[in-house]
Write an enzyme that holds these catalytic residues in place. Structure first.
Site, PDB file in Angstrom:
ATOM      1  N   SER A 154      26.023  35.632  48.450  1.00  0.00           N
ATOM      2  CA  SER A 154      27.087  36.515  47.621  1.00  0.00           C
ATOM      3  C   SER A 154      27.215  38.081  46.757  1.00  0.00           C
ATOM      4  O   SER A 154      26.134  38.833  46.415  1.00  0.00           O
ATOM      5  CB  SER A 154      27.385  35.715  46.391  1.00  0.00           C
ATOM      6  N   GLU A 267      18.937  24.237  52.671  1.00  0.00           N
ATOM      7  CA  GLU A 267      19.511  24.648  51.234  1.00  0.00           C
ATOM      8  C   GLU A 267      20.325  23.396  50.766  1.00  0.00           C
ATOM      9  O   GLU A 267      20.552  22.915  49.621  1.00  0.00           O
ATOM     10  CB  GLU A 267      20.682  25.797  51.149  1.00  0.00           C
ATOM     11  N   GLU A 384      34.627  22.136  46.632  1.00  0.00           N
ATOM     12  CA  GLU A 384      35.838  22.152  47.858  1.00  0.00           C
ATOM     13  C   GLU A 384      36.187  22.066  48.787  1.00  0.00           C
ATOM     14  O   GLU A 384      36.252  21.670  49.737  1.00  0.00           O
ATOM     15  CB  GLU A 384      37.036  22.869  47.298  1.00  0.00           C
TER      16      GLU A 384
HETATM   17  C1  FAD Z   1      23.934  27.792  39.749  1.00  0.00           C
HETATM   18  C2  FAD Z   1      24.234  28.952  41.055  1.00  0.00           C
HETATM   19  C3  FAD Z   1      23.082  29.552  41.576  1.00  0.00           C
HETATM   20  C4  FAD Z   1      23.609  30.371  42.421  1.00  0.00           C
HETATM   21  N1  FAD Z   1      22.568  30.877  43.660  1.00  0.00           N
HETATM   22  C5  FAD Z   1      22.874  32.440  43.805  1.00  0.00           C
HETATM   23  C6  FAD Z   1      22.067  32.298  45.143  1.00  0.00           C
HETATM   24  O1  FAD Z   1      19.924  32.450  44.947  1.00  0.00           O
HETATM   25  N2  FAD Z   1      22.233  33.444  45.723  1.00  0.00           N
HETATM   26  C7  FAD Z   1      23.604  34.294  46.094  1.00  0.00           C
HETATM   27  O2  FAD Z   1      24.408  34.535  47.196  1.00  0.00           O
HETATM   28  N3  FAD Z   1      24.056  33.188  45.474  1.00  0.00           N
HETATM   29  C8  FAD Z   1      24.080  32.135  44.495  1.00  0.00           C
HETATM   30  N4  FAD Z   1      25.313  31.970  44.316  1.00  0.00           N
HETATM   31  C9  FAD Z   1      26.885  32.070  44.486  1.00  0.00           C
HETATM   32  C10 FAD Z   1      26.865  30.564  44.676  1.00  0.00           C
HETATM   33  O3  FAD Z   1      26.430  31.005  46.198  1.00  0.00           O
HETATM   34  C11 FAD Z   1      28.957  31.017  45.114  1.00  0.00           C
HETATM   35  O4  FAD Z   1      29.385  31.173  43.229  1.00  0.00           O
HETATM   36  C12 FAD Z   1      30.258  30.420  45.661  1.00  0.00           C
HETATM   37  O5  FAD Z   1      29.396  30.377  47.115  1.00  0.00           O
HETATM   38  C13 FAD Z   1      31.113  30.078  45.384  1.00  0.00           C
HETATM   39  O6  FAD Z   1      31.487  31.820  45.566  1.00  0.00           O
HETATM   40  P1  FAD Z   1      31.993  32.135  43.997  1.00  0.00           P
HETATM   41  O7  FAD Z   1      31.547  32.055  43.138  1.00  0.00           O
HETATM   42  O8  FAD Z   1      32.809  33.259  44.508  1.00  0.00           O
HETATM   43  O9  FAD Z   1      33.764  31.269  43.994  1.00  0.00           O
HETATM   44  P2  FAD Z   1      34.886  31.681  45.209  1.00  0.00           P
HETATM   45  O10 FAD Z   1      34.642  31.246  46.674  1.00  0.00           O
HETATM   46  O11 FAD Z   1      35.978  32.450  44.115  1.00  0.00           O
HETATM   47  O12 FAD Z   1      35.521  30.158  44.369  1.00  0.00           O
HETATM   48  C14 FAD Z   1      36.549  30.358  43.372  1.00  0.00           C
HETATM   49  C15 FAD Z   1      37.202  28.337  43.494  1.00  0.00           C
HETATM   50  O13 FAD Z   1      38.170  28.403  44.247  1.00  0.00           O
HETATM   51  C16 FAD Z   1      37.745  27.244  45.388  1.00  0.00           C
HETATM   52  N5  FAD Z   1      37.417  28.441  46.755  1.00  0.00           N
HETATM   53  C17 FAD Z   1      37.465  29.032  47.342  1.00  0.00           C
HETATM   54  N6  FAD Z   1      37.927  29.279  48.307  1.00  0.00           N
HETATM   55  C18 FAD Z   1      38.434  28.080  48.907  1.00  0.00           C
HETATM   56  C19 FAD Z   1      38.975  27.394  49.962  1.00  0.00           C
HETATM   57  N7  FAD Z   1      39.472  27.927  50.925  1.00  0.00           N
HETATM   58  N8  FAD Z   1      39.552  25.959  49.890  1.00  0.00           N
HETATM   59  C20 FAD Z   1      39.829  25.360  48.663  1.00  0.00           C
HETATM   60  N9  FAD Z   1      39.406  25.641  47.153  1.00  0.00           N
HETATM   61  C21 FAD Z   1      38.472  27.128  47.644  1.00  0.00           C
HETATM   62  C22 FAD Z   1      36.620  27.127  45.498  1.00  0.00           C
HETATM   63  O14 FAD Z   1      36.094  25.999  45.565  1.00  0.00           O
HETATM   64  C23 FAD Z   1      35.684  27.649  43.842  1.00  0.00           C
HETATM   65  O15 FAD Z   1      36.127  26.457  43.381  1.00  0.00           O
HETATM   66  C24 FAD Z   1      24.660  31.294  42.649  1.00  0.00           C
HETATM   67  C25 FAD Z   1      25.644  30.436  42.240  1.00  0.00           C
HETATM   68  C26 FAD Z   1      25.442  29.360  41.028  1.00  0.00           C
HETATM   69  C27 FAD Z   1      26.657  28.969  40.016  1.00  0.00           C
END
Ligand code: FAD
Length: 401
Positions: A154, A267, A384
């Protein structure tokens, strides 16, 4: 679980001279993963070194990490955690069902699973397929807990839309240079290396490459991120011309998306099996903490049902992974079942334990797990996005225009 083949395991046990075993395990011949689980349970109940891990309640993340590293070393040195991994990589052979049986046994005895095992379960199967030379070299130290790894996919502007990530991987001599920023890397500040997805080519998923990068080198800065429970669960990783040797590419240059997709089945699938044991164990614990109230029956029953559904489904997933099947998009179902089970488990526990849950200092660890459960709809791919994947790729429903 059905029995795995035993010949390969017997050969592996005989063949494992590179990493000597205790007499106890070398003498054992396991006919099945269940037989292995029963033997491991006897070991953990009787070996005095294991006693300090049963019922351990971590006062903090750092303490847990230090304490549980002892269990990781014990399980490796006595051979138990080497079942389910290939002999050539320092394991003792057998398939992932042995690892699943180990996790189940640890939860059954109320033993916390060392956090690095959860990362291993996601990252090492990928190395075995896409970079076996790295698995062979590094699995023993990882499995023993001599080093820890993180996952850096991420970025601040690339989460759900991972294929838009911008961290660059540029060729330089007999290696590569990395520049960019990663975020949310679980326990990145406790890790020595990270599997990392970077852009080596043009836009979109075809321009991505997976690499293994050392975090303790010039050009890498790891900054912990404090979560709601006050603990440093995550990290930001800043990369400024950080060096990656040429043999640290995982899979093909430009083939990083395929590696990431392969990783997801572990995963989302194998992780689900590992977690269902924890939910079950915590529900049992909650029932001991407070008297059974008829008014809590519905929420506790609901949680048990969802945990049972997760257990049955991910059990089949582990069987399929053991048969080396490719799971495909249906692994999103595992993740959706996990989300529902995790949220329902912790909602039920909080209601059942009552005010003590919020106020009792000794239940700090339980509150921390509750807070972490709120992240279930996000980590490993958001709820989602998983629903959309099931609709489009499993049910073949039309895409929104
Ligand atoms: C506890 C935890 C551990 C993690 N560990 C890691 C790790 O070790 N390594 C790593 O790389 N990442 C890690 N992450 C990050 C995680 O992979 C991301 O938080 C996740 O993929 C969502 O991305 P974002 O936070 O950028 O949210 P966004 O992608 O910005 O999404 C925000 C909201 O919008 C919704 N959304 C986004 N796009 C769409 C769509 N097309 N249609 C409908 N809804 C949508 C999502 O469902 C979410 O509710 C971790 C996250 C958490 C919470």
């Amino acid at each position: 679980m059905t029995d795995p083949p035993t010949d390969a395991l017997a050969d592996a046990l005989a063949d494992a001279s590179a990493h000597p075993l205790t007499e106890q395990l070398a003498a054992a011949t396991f006919e099945s993963a269940s037989e292995y689980a029963a033997a491991l349970e006897r070991f953990l109940r009787t070996d005095e070194r294991a006693g300090v891990y049963i019922g351990y309640r971590p006062p903090s993340l750092e303490d847990s990490s230090r304490h549980m590293a002892g269990l990781q070393a014990l399980l490796f040195d006595t051979g138990w955690s080497r079942l389910g991994w290939p002999v050539r990589a320092g394991g003792l052979g057998g398939d992932p069902r042995f690892r699943a049986a180990m996790f189940e046994t640890l939860w059954k005895l109320d033993i916390q699973i060392p956090e690095p095992f959860t990362t291993l379960e996601i990252l090492v199967p990928v190395l075995l397929v896409f970079a076996p030379h790295l698995a062979d070299e590094l699995l023993p130290s990882l499995l023993r807990g001599d080093e820890g790894w993180a996952q850096a996919f991420s970025e601040p502007d690339a989460g759900s839309d991972l294929a838009s990530l911008r961290t660059r991987l540029e060729p330089d001599g007999d290696g590569y240079r990395l520049t960019g920023q990663k975020v949310w890397s679980t326990y990145g500040h406790l890790a020595q290396r990270s599997v990392l997805l970077a852009r080596s080519g043009g836009p979109g998923h075809k321009g991505l490459t997976m690499v293994l990068v050392d975090l303790d080198q010039t050009g890498v800065e790891v900054r912990p991120i404090r979560a709601e429970d006050g603990e440093n669960h995550f990290s930001e990783i800043f990369l400024d011309d950080a060096w990656v040797p040429g043999d640290r590419i995982i899979g093909q240059l430009g083939g990083g998306w395929a590696v990431a997709m392969y990783m997801l089945q572990w995963e989302r699938g194998a992780w689900g099996w590992l977690q269902q044991g924890r939910f079950h164990s915590r529900l049992q614990h909650a029932l001991q903490l407070a008297p059974a109230e008829p008014s809590h029956a519905a929420s506790l029953g609901h949680a048990y049902t969802l945990v049972a559904a997760l257990r049955l489904h991910t059990r089949e997933t582990v069987e399929r992974l053991a048969r080396e099947e490719t799971l495909g998009p249906e692994v999103s179902i595992d993740k959706l079942l996990l989300i529902d089970a995790e949220l329902a488990t912790w909602n039920a526990i909080r209601d059942h334990v009552g005010p003590r849950f919020e106020l009792d200092e000794e239940l700090h660890w339980l509150r921390a797990e509750y807070l972490f459960s709120r992240a279930a709809p996000i980590y490993g791919g958001s709820q989602e996005i998983q629903r959309t994947l099931v609709a489009q790729r499993v049910l073949h429903m039309p895409r929104e225009s």
